[in-house]
Design a protein around this motif. Sequence first.
Motif, PDB file in Angstrom:
ATOM      1  N   ALA A   1       2.655   3.658 -10.425  1.00  0.00           N
ATOM      2  CA  ALA A   1       3.973   3.190  -9.988  1.00  0.00           C
ATOM      3  C   ALA A   1       3.865   2.367  -8.709  1.00  0.00           C
ATOM      4  O   ALA A   1       4.512   1.335  -8.569  1.00  0.00           O
ATOM      5  CB  ALA A   1       4.913   4.378  -9.777  1.00  0.00           C
TER       6      ALA A   1
ATOM      7  N   ARG B   1      19.985   8.898  -1.457  1.00  0.00           N
ATOM      8  CA  ARG B   1      19.006   9.304  -2.462  1.00  0.00           C
ATOM      9  C   ARG B   1      17.818  10.078  -1.912  1.00  0.00           C
ATOM     10  O   ARG B   1      17.166  10.792  -2.656  1.00  0.00           O
ATOM     11  CB  ARG B   1      18.491   8.077  -3.206  1.00  0.00           C
TER      12      ARG B   1
ATOM     13  N   ALA C   1       9.886   7.844  -4.250  1.00  0.00           N
ATOM     14  CA  ALA C   1      10.991   7.499  -5.142  1.00  0.00           C
ATOM     15  C   ALA C   1      10.689   7.950  -6.565  1.00  0.00           C
ATOM     16  O   ALA C   1      11.575   8.448  -7.268  1.00  0.00           O
ATOM     17  CB  ALA C   1      11.249   5.997  -5.088  1.00  0.00           C
ATOM     18  N   ALA C   2       9.440   7.793  -6.990  1.00  0.00           N
ATOM     19  CA  ALA C   2       9.050   8.219  -8.338  1.00  0.00           C
ATOM     20  C   ALA C   2       9.240   9.720  -8.523  1.00  0.00           C
ATOM     21  O   ALA C   2       9.543  10.179  -9.623  1.00  0.00           O
ATOM     22  CB  ALA C   2       7.600   7.825  -8.608  1.00  0.00           C
TER      23      ALA C   2
ATOM     24  N   THR D   1      11.655  11.512  -7.379  1.00  0.00           N
ATOM     25  CA  THR D   1      13.064  11.896  -7.454  1.00  0.00           C
ATOM     26  C   THR D   1      13.599  11.908  -8.877  1.00  0.00           C
ATOM     27  O   THR D   1      14.609  12.551  -9.145  1.00  0.00           O
ATOM     28  CB  THR D   1      13.951  10.938  -6.627  1.00  0.00           C
ATOM     29  N   GLY D   2      12.959  11.151  -9.763  1.00  0.00           N
ATOM     30  CA  GLY D   2      13.472  11.031 -11.121  1.00  0.00           C
ATOM     31  C   GLY D   2      14.619  10.039 -11.232  1.00  0.00           C
ATOM     32  O   GLY D   2      15.171   9.837 -12.308  1.00  0.00           O
ATOM     33  N   MET D   3      14.999   9.408 -10.124  1.00  0.00           N
ATOM     34  CA  MET D   3      16.061   8.405 -10.119  1.00  0.00           C
ATOM     35  C   MET D   3      15.455   7.022 -10.364  1.00  0.00           C
ATOM     36  O   MET D   3      14.269   6.810 -10.163  1.00  0.00           O
ATOM     37  CB  MET D   3      16.790   8.402  -8.774  1.00  0.00           C
ATOM     38  N   THR D   4      16.296   6.112 -10.767  1.00  0.00           N
ATOM     39  CA  THR D   4      15.863   4.745 -10.975  1.00  0.00           C
ATOM     40  C   THR D   4      16.044   3.946  -9.697  1.00  0.00           C
ATOM     41  O   THR D   4      17.118   3.953  -9.100  1.00  0.00           O
ATOM     42  CB  THR D   4      16.677   4.089 -12.107  1.00  0.00           C
ATOM     43  N   PHE D   5      14.978   3.284  -9.264  1.00  0.00           N
ATOM     44  CA  PHE D   5      15.009   2.406  -8.101  1.00  0.00           C
ATOM     45  C   PHE D   5      14.508   1.034  -8.530  1.00  0.00           C
ATOM     46  O   PHE D   5      13.525   0.941  -9.266  1.00  0.00           O
ATOM     47  CB  PHE D   5      14.066   2.917  -6.999  1.00  0.00           C
ATOM     48  N   THR D   6      15.152  -0.006  -8.049  1.00  0.00           N
ATOM     49  CA  THR D   6      14.636  -1.353  -8.268  1.00  0.00           C
ATOM     50  C   THR D   6      13.619  -1.661  -7.175  1.00  0.00           C
ATOM     51  O   THR D   6      13.542  -0.955  -6.160  1.00  0.00           O
ATOM     52  CB  THR D   6      15.758  -2.401  -8.212  1.00  0.00           C
TER      53      THR D   6
ATOM     54  N   ASP E   1      15.464  -2.101  -4.050  1.00  0.00           N
ATOM     55  CA  ASP E   1      15.819  -0.821  -3.428  1.00  0.00           C
ATOM     56  C   ASP E   1      14.655  -0.305  -2.589  1.00  0.00           C
ATOM     57  O   ASP E   1      14.842   0.090  -1.429  1.00  0.00           O
ATOM     58  CB  ASP E   1      16.139   0.240  -4.492  1.00  0.00           C
TER      59      ASP E   1
END
Length: 100
Positions: free
Chosen positions: A8, A39, A72-73, A75-80, A83
């Motif tokens: 990632a 986040r 960020a990876a 967290t399980g959330m989507t980040f651009t 971001d």
Amino acid sequence: MNVLLRFAACVFLASAALAGKPAAAQQDAQRGRELYDNRCLACHYERIHDRDRSRSLVQTFAQLRVEVANRAALTGMTFTIEDLDDIAEYLNRTHYRLEK
């Protein structure tokens, strides 16, 4: 999982390099703060970034960007990419003050 995080981070760095403009020109620290507050603070607090520099994983701005992508990876959330760049810019301006 460690391999996935490294992948990632590599994808993040490669995408930023191919984005056309230098990443620093695209970064928005205020937006990064909002993203961080909404986040990232769920898992840790900002003082984590104020630890002794010699004990930190982050010694360069490039390492800061990789660590932001790695965290960020988790967290399980989507980040651009934008971001992640904005969060790294916010953290650099407020805590790390690393040269780019």
